[in-house]
Design a protein around this motif. Structure first.
Motif, PDB file in Angstrom:
ATOM      1  N   THR A 230       0.801  -1.013  -0.130  1.00 24.17           N
ATOM      2  CA  THR A 230      -0.070  -0.010   0.166  1.00 24.17           C
ATOM      3  C   THR A 230       0.938   1.091  -0.123  1.00 24.17           C
ATOM      4  O   THR A 230       2.098   1.027   0.095  1.00 24.17           O
ATOM      5  N   LYS A 231       0.317   2.465  -0.194  1.00 25.97           N
ATOM      6  CA  LYS A 231       0.868   3.617  -0.216  1.00 25.97           C
ATOM      7  C   LYS A 231       1.484   3.855   1.331  1.00 25.97           C
ATOM      8  O   LYS A 231       2.803   4.378   1.475  1.00 25.97           O
ATOM      9  N   GLU A 232       1.058   3.207   2.284  1.00 27.46           N
ATOM     10  CA  GLU A 232       1.432   3.370   3.520  1.00 27.46           C
ATOM     11  C   GLU A 232       2.673   2.837   3.699  1.00 27.46           C
ATOM     12  O   GLU A 232       3.686   3.308   4.415  1.00 27.46           O
ATOM     13  N   HIS A 233       2.806   1.543   3.267  1.00 24.75           N
ATOM     14  CA  HIS A 233       4.201   0.881   3.118  1.00 24.75           C
ATOM     15  C   HIS A 233       5.228   1.611   2.408  1.00 24.75           C
ATOM     16  O   HIS A 233       6.331   1.577   3.023  1.00 24.75           O
ATOM     17  N   LEU A 234       4.919   2.377   1.379  1.00 26.52           N
ATOM     18  CA  LEU A 234       5.663   2.922   0.609  1.00 26.52           C
ATOM     19  C   LEU A 234       6.171   4.236   1.461  1.00 26.52           C
ATOM     20  O   LEU A 234       7.642   4.579   1.231  1.00 26.52           O
ATOM     21  N   VAL A 235       5.283   4.876   2.259  1.00 31.15           N
ATOM     22  CA  VAL A 235       5.685   5.946   3.148  1.00 31.15           C
ATOM     23  C   VAL A 235       6.762   5.338   4.114  1.00 31.15           C
ATOM     24  O   VAL A 235       7.580   6.085   4.583  1.00 31.15           O
ATOM     25  N   TYR A 236       6.424   4.236   4.639  1.00 31.95           N
ATOM     26  CA  TYR A 236       7.364   3.751   5.575  1.00 31.95           C
ATOM     27  C   TYR A 236       8.897   3.313   5.116  1.00 31.95           C
ATOM     28  O   TYR A 236       9.822   3.802   5.716  1.00 31.95           O
ATOM     29  N   GLY A 237       8.844   3.324   3.746  1.00 34.37           N
ATOM     30  CA  GLY A 237      10.007   2.760   3.120  1.00 34.37           C
ATOM     31  C   GLY A 237      10.746   4.355   2.900  1.00 34.37           C
ATOM     32  O   GLY A 237      11.900   4.560   3.158  1.00 34.37           O
ATOM     33  N   LEU A 238       9.953   5.418   2.754  1.00 34.17           N
ATOM     34  CA  LEU A 238      10.457   6.556   2.224  1.00 34.17           C
ATOM     35  C   LEU A 238      11.049   7.258   3.650  1.00 34.17           C
ATOM     36  O   LEU A 238      12.216   7.897   3.792  1.00 34.17           O
ATOM     37  N   VAL A 239      10.202   7.160   4.674  1.00 36.74           N
ATOM     38  CA  VAL A 239      10.891   7.274   6.013  1.00 36.74           C
ATOM     39  C   VAL A 239      12.257   6.961   6.424  1.00 36.74           C
ATOM     40  O   VAL A 239      12.925   7.494   6.856  1.00 36.74           O
TER      41      VAL A 239
ATOM     42  N   TYR B  55      20.212  10.670   7.350  1.00 39.33           N
ATOM     43  CA  TYR B  55      20.653  11.537   8.732  1.00 39.33           C
ATOM     44  C   TYR B  55      22.154  11.167   9.166  1.00 39.33           C
ATOM     45  O   TYR B  55      23.079  11.656   9.327  1.00 39.33           O
ATOM     46  N   LEU B  56      22.219   9.785   8.858  1.00 39.25           N
ATOM     47  CA  LEU B  56      23.657   9.008   9.585  1.00 39.25           C
ATOM     48  C   LEU B  56      24.613   9.595   8.624  1.00 39.25           C
ATOM     49  O   LEU B  56      25.926   9.310   9.146  1.00 39.25           O
ATOM     50  N   LEU B  57      24.549  10.148   7.440  1.00 39.70           N
ATOM     51  CA  LEU B  57      25.711  10.584   6.876  1.00 39.70           C
ATOM     52  C   LEU B  57      26.574  11.643   7.282  1.00 39.70           C
ATOM     53  O   LEU B  57      27.565  11.934   6.938  1.00 39.70           O
TER      54      LEU B  57
ATOM     55  N   SER C 290      10.813  15.758   4.425  1.00 36.88           N
ATOM     56  CA  SER C 290      11.245  15.318   5.574  1.00 36.88           C
ATOM     57  C   SER C 290      10.222  15.963   6.572  1.00 36.88           C
ATOM     58  O   SER C 290       9.658  14.972   7.638  1.00 36.88           O
ATOM     59  N   TYR C 291       9.544  17.144   6.677  1.00 33.92           N
ATOM     60  CA  TYR C 291       8.692  17.775   7.581  1.00 33.92           C
ATOM     61  C   TYR C 291       7.207  17.067   7.385  1.00 33.92           C
ATOM     62  O   TYR C 291       6.705  16.825   8.380  1.00 33.92           O
ATOM     63  N   SER C 292       7.043  16.804   6.176  1.00 37.39           N
ATOM     64  CA  SER C 292       5.735  15.939   5.903  1.00 37.39           C
ATOM     65  C   SER C 292       5.621  14.588   6.513  1.00 37.39           C
ATOM     66  O   SER C 292       4.810  14.175   7.088  1.00 37.39           O
ATOM     67  N   CYS C 293       6.832  13.870   6.459  1.00 35.09           N
ATOM     68  CA  CYS C 293       7.023  12.631   6.860  1.00 35.09           C
ATOM     69  C   CYS C 293       7.079  12.661   8.479  1.00 35.09           C
ATOM     70  O   CYS C 293       6.348  11.967   9.264  1.00 35.09           O
ATOM     71  N   TYR C 294       7.648  13.629   9.075  1.00 34.19           N
ATOM     72  CA  TYR C 294       7.704  14.063  10.488  1.00 34.19           C
ATOM     73  C   TYR C 294       6.302  14.307  11.026  1.00 34.19           C
ATOM     74  O   TYR C 294       6.015  13.851  12.093  1.00 34.19           O
ATOM     75  N   SER C 295       5.487  14.897  10.437  1.00 32.58           N
ATOM     76  CA  SER C 295       4.125  15.164  10.839  1.00 32.58           C
ATOM     77  C   SER C 295       3.294  14.096  11.107  1.00 32.58           C
ATOM     78  O   SER C 295       2.471  13.920  12.007  1.00 32.58           O
ATOM     79  N   LEU C 296       3.664  12.994  10.469  1.00 31.75           N
ATOM     80  CA  LEU C 296       2.904  11.805  10.504  1.00 31.75           C
ATOM     81  C   LEU C 296       3.332  11.004  11.859  1.00 31.75           C
ATOM     82  O   LEU C 296       2.526   9.933  12.071  1.00 31.75           O
TER      83      LEU C 296
ATOM     84  N   LYS D 147       9.964   4.886  14.443  1.00 36.78           N
ATOM     85  CA  LYS D 147      11.250   4.804  13.524  1.00 36.78           C
ATOM     86  C   LYS D 147      12.203   6.189  13.866  1.00 36.78           C
ATOM     87  O   LYS D 147      13.365   6.217  13.864  1.00 36.78           O
ATOM     88  N   TYR D 148      11.327   7.295  13.978  1.00 34.49           N
ATOM     89  CA  TYR D 148      12.023   8.548  14.072  1.00 34.49           C
ATOM     90  C   TYR D 148      12.771   8.593  15.468  1.00 34.49           C
ATOM     91  O   TYR D 148      13.919   9.166  15.585  1.00 34.49           O
ATOM     92  N   LYS D 149      12.215   8.028  16.278  1.00 37.42           N
ATOM     93  CA  LYS D 149      12.677   8.215  17.897  1.00 37.42           C
ATOM     94  C   LYS D 149      13.817   7.274  18.064  1.00 37.42           C
ATOM     95  O   LYS D 149      14.996   7.676  18.604  1.00 37.42           O
TER      96      LYS D 149
END
Length: 203
Positions: free
Chosen positions: A52-61, A68-70, A107-113, A123-125
């Protein structure tokens, strides 16, 4: 082994295409169909890897968080010198390198989720805790080698990233290049002040 490698490669291609769409049209307007069209593949292939798009968003996150780790990638000349390595990481954090690793709007769109999705919140935490732990490790290494005398290493690492998060959130609103550079330099000096450093990574 080969199948797994192919799967990971294909998933990364799909996520990068989805990311490109999200940058151009906004996360809310990016879709499986548009991603497939961009890659010139059948939508069913995208669904094969991301149900689903939800799973695709998880992959994007995960893709964004990995980038960030770079900031901990530093030149070979700094790798075996604790002080130079720490200062090089601070240079990376407070530079255009950090801000170009990912698109702010995506990034901020993902963070708002994180306020609505427990999986994304987790994942963010985990990632943000990892950033702090990695920075703390560098601070401890400098302590042990006599370059610093930071008593509460975890607290200082946390404060640096609190400063970073606030800095880039505000700087995303600044359009004037000179103002942007001036404020970024000021924030970097504040971070160095927390570490009691007053020199550059080159010294």
């Amino acid at each position: 082994m080969g199948r797994k490698s192919l799967k990971e490669t294909r998933q990364k291609q799909i996520i990068k295409a989805f990311y490109k769409l999200a940058k151009k049209e906004g996360l809310e307007n990016a879709s499986i169909a548009k991603t497939a069209d961009l890659l010139k593949i059948n939508p069913s292939l995208v669904i094969h890897y991301f149900k689903t798009k939800e799973h695709l968003v998880y992959g994007l996150v995960e893709y964004i968080l990995d980038r960030y780790l770079l900031i901990f990638d530093v030149p070979e000349a700094c790798q075996h010198h604790p002080k130079r390595k720490l200062l090089a990481v601070i240079d990376n954090i407070f530079s255009h390198k950090w801000n170009t690793l990912f698109d702010d709007s995506v990034s901020y769109s993902c963070y708002s989720l994180t306020f609505r999705d427990k999986t994304i919140k987790k994942k963010y935490k985990l990632l943000l805790d990892s950033l702090r732990k990695n920075l703390e490790t560098l601070i401890i290494d400098c302590n042990e080698n006599g370059y610093l005398q930071v008593k509460n290493t975890a607290a200082v690492a946390d404060l640096v990233f609190i400063l970073v998060d606030g800095a880039y959130y505000y700087l995303s609103l600044v359009s004037d290049k000179a103002e942007y550079e001036k404020k970024l330099s000021t924030y970097k000096k504040r971070a160095l002040g927390l570490l009691n450093f007053a020199t550059s990574a080159a010294s």
